[in-house]
Scaffold this motif. Sequence first.
Motif, PDB file in Angstrom:
ATOM      1  N   SER A  47      41.913  40.929  33.830  1.00 51.23           N
ATOM      2  CA  SER A  47      41.503  39.702  34.128  1.00 51.23           C
ATOM      3  C   SER A  47      40.054  39.707  34.123  1.00 51.23           C
ATOM      4  N   ARG A  48      39.321  38.228  33.380  1.00 55.38           N
ATOM      5  CA  ARG A  48      38.197  38.057  33.472  1.00 55.38           C
ATOM      6  C   ARG A  48      37.445  38.083  34.634  1.00 55.38           C
ATOM      7  N   HIS A  49      37.988  37.233  36.060  1.00 52.77           N
ATOM      8  CA  HIS A  49      36.981  36.921  37.114  1.00 52.77           C
ATOM      9  C   HIS A  49      36.845  38.096  37.785  1.00 52.77           C
ATOM     10  N   SER A  50      34.741  38.527  36.730  1.00 60.39           N
ATOM     11  CA  SER A  50      34.430  39.688  37.115  1.00 60.39           C
ATOM     12  C   SER A  50      33.082  39.324  37.084  1.00 60.39           C
ATOM     13  N   LEU A  51      31.886  39.585  38.014  1.00 62.53           N
ATOM     14  CA  LEU A  51      30.862  39.653  38.100  1.00 62.53           C
ATOM     15  C   LEU A  51      29.671  40.579  37.397  1.00 62.53           C
ATOM     16  N   SER A  52      28.756  39.903  36.591  1.00 65.21           N
ATOM     17  CA  SER A  52      28.028  40.384  35.519  1.00 65.21           C
ATOM     18  C   SER A  52      27.304  41.720  35.626  1.00 65.21           C
ATOM     19  N   PRO A  53      27.140  43.057  35.241  1.00 63.42           N
ATOM     20  CA  PRO A  53      26.431  43.431  35.681  1.00 63.42           C
ATOM     21  C   PRO A  53      24.769  43.669  35.132  1.00 63.42           C
ATOM     22  N   THR A  54      24.157  42.045  34.629  1.00 65.07           N
ATOM     23  CA  THR A  54      23.165  41.818  33.756  1.00 65.07           C
ATOM     24  C   THR A  54      22.478  40.421  34.521  1.00 65.07           C
ATOM     25  N   LYS A  55      23.381  40.240  35.324  1.00 66.56           N
ATOM     26  CA  LYS A  55      23.213  38.854  36.372  1.00 66.56           C
ATOM     27  C   LYS A  55      23.065  38.724  37.578  1.00 66.56           C
ATOM     28  N   VAL A  56      22.020  38.166  38.609  1.00 68.64           N
ATOM     29  CA  VAL A  56      22.462  39.187  40.009  1.00 68.64           C
ATOM     30  C   VAL A  56      23.548  37.790  40.411  1.00 68.64           C
ATOM     31  N   GLY A  57      24.445  38.327  41.222  1.00 66.57           N
ATOM     32  CA  GLY A  57      25.839  37.733  41.429  1.00 66.57           C
ATOM     33  C   GLY A  57      26.499  38.506  42.398  1.00 66.57           C
ATOM     34  N   SER A  58      27.200  37.963  43.281  1.00 71.80           N
ATOM     35  CA  SER A  58      27.837  38.656  44.691  1.00 71.80           C
ATOM     36  C   SER A  58      29.396  38.098  44.668  1.00 71.80           C
ATOM     37  N   THR A  59      30.055  38.907  46.029  1.00 73.78           N
ATOM     38  CA  THR A  59      31.102  37.982  45.903  1.00 73.78           C
ATOM     39  C   THR A  59      32.423  38.648  47.269  1.00 73.78           C
ATOM     40  N   HIS A  60      32.746  38.117  48.129  1.00 78.94           N
ATOM     41  CA  HIS A  60      33.311  38.711  48.700  1.00 78.94           C
ATOM     42  C   HIS A  60      34.469  39.322  49.327  1.00 78.94           C
ATOM     43  N   PRO A  61      35.798  40.169  49.990  1.00 77.16           N
ATOM     44  CA  PRO A  61      36.377  41.123  50.060  1.00 77.16           C
ATOM     45  C   PRO A  61      37.576  40.151  49.286  1.00 77.16           C
ATOM     46  N   GLU A  62      37.595  38.821  50.181  1.00 73.81           N
ATOM     47  CA  GLU A  62      38.767  37.924  49.597  1.00 73.81           C
ATOM     48  C   GLU A  62      39.121  37.447  48.693  1.00 73.81           C
ATOM     49  N   ASP A  63      37.299  37.188  47.526  1.00 75.07           N
ATOM     50  CA  ASP A  63      37.628  36.977  46.180  1.00 75.07           C
ATOM     51  C   ASP A  63      37.781  37.514  45.565  1.00 75.07           C
ATOM     52  N   ILE A  64      38.457  38.768  45.824  1.00 76.34           N
ATOM     53  CA  ILE A  64      38.122  40.424  44.557  1.00 76.34           C
ATOM     54  C   ILE A  64      40.448  39.931  44.462  1.00 76.34           C
ATOM     55  N   ARG A  65      40.840  39.473  43.250  1.00 73.95           N
ATOM     56  CA  ARG A  65      42.162  39.475  42.218  1.00 73.95           C
ATOM     57  C   ARG A  65      42.409  40.937  42.404  1.00 73.95           C
ATOM     58  N   PHE A  66      43.217  41.333  42.957  1.00 78.58           N
ATOM     59  CA  PHE A  66      44.174  42.793  42.455  1.00 78.58           C
ATOM     60  C   PHE A  66      45.598  41.896  42.038  1.00 78.58           C
ATOM     61  N   GLU A  67      45.548  42.230  40.337  1.00 73.84           N
ATOM     62  CA  GLU A  67      46.592  42.357  39.440  1.00 73.84           C
ATOM     63  C   GLU A  67      47.298  44.041  39.309  1.00 73.84           C
ATOM     64  N   PRO A  68      48.609  43.200  38.706  1.00 78.16           N
ATOM     65  CA  PRO A  68      49.487  44.570  37.981  1.00 78.16           C
ATOM     66  C   PRO A  68      48.185  44.997  36.310  1.00 78.16           C
ATOM     67  N   PHE A  69      48.693  46.867  36.528  1.00 78.00           N
ATOM     68  CA  PHE A  69      47.839  47.263  35.251  1.00 78.00           C
ATOM     69  C   PHE A  69      49.287  48.337  34.862  1.00 78.00           C
ATOM     70  N   ALA A  70      48.898  48.140  33.572  1.00 79.04           N
ATOM     71  CA  ALA A  70      50.294  48.097  32.616  1.00 79.04           C
ATOM     72  C   ALA A  70      50.213  49.717  32.435  1.00 79.04           C
ATOM     73  N   ALA A  71      48.914  50.181  32.844  1.00 82.07           N
ATOM     74  CA  ALA A  71      48.893  52.039  33.008  1.00 82.07           C
ATOM     75  C   ALA A  71      49.347  53.040  34.094  1.00 82.07           C
ATOM     76  N   PHE A  72      49.817  52.161  35.100  1.00 84.34           N
ATOM     77  CA  PHE A  72      49.822  52.400  36.536  1.00 84.34           C
ATOM     78  C   PHE A  72      51.088  52.284  36.913  1.00 84.34           C
ATOM     79  N   PRO A  73      51.627  52.777  37.754  1.00 83.04           N
ATOM     80  CA  PRO A  73      52.975  53.091  38.417  1.00 83.04           C
ATOM     81  C   PRO A  73      53.448  51.445  39.254  1.00 83.04           C
ATOM     82  N   ALA A  74      54.382  51.318  39.123  1.00 87.08           N
ATOM     83  CA  ALA A  74      54.713  49.875  39.651  1.00 87.08           C
ATOM     84  C   ALA A  74      53.947  50.118  40.716  1.00 87.08           C
ATOM     85  N   GLY A  75      53.934  48.517  41.598  1.00 88.27           N
ATOM     86  CA  GLY A  75      53.197  48.790  42.622  1.00 88.27           C
ATOM     87  C   GLY A  75      51.710  49.012  43.289  1.00 88.27           C
TER      88      GLY A  75
END
Length: 147
Positions: A7-35
């Motif tokens: 996913s590309r919903h992230s902050l840039s490491p080169t610009k000032v930015g912030s986020t709140h925990p409720e805005d962090i989106r977890f998604e399945p990742f193929a290299a991880f076990p189910a869940g």
Amino acid sequence: MTTGPLSRHSLSPTKVGSTHPEDIRFEPFAAFPAGAVLAIVVGDPGKPGPYVVRVKVPGGTRLMPHTHPEDRIYTVMSGVFYIGFGATFDPDELHAYGAGSVVVLPRDTPHFHWAKSGEYVTQVTGTGPLGIDYLHSGDDPRGQTYG
């Protein structure tokens, strides 16, 4: 070694930015076990450069022995993070780290995880590209299907 699309919903490491925990989106990742799921917080872990991701693993889940091509710093956000070192999964070799703990993992260090006492969330900081290589091909979820 590569991880596939992220996913590309992230902050840039080169610009000032912030986020709140409720805005962090977890998604399945193929290299991880189910869940088990991953959220990109800062950067693009699929490319060279700094990144921060969060990993949420449900209780009972095991990540079998694997390595990463990049140096990593794990911060335990919640739950208990059990990690062991070596090429063979051995429950007697697990070390428990509670919320607030930090674990430094140099690149190419064989290790394994187990959500032994319930769900945990870790925040992982590294310099991409992010990768995961299972030591035994039969343990790699990318080669398995789940029903």
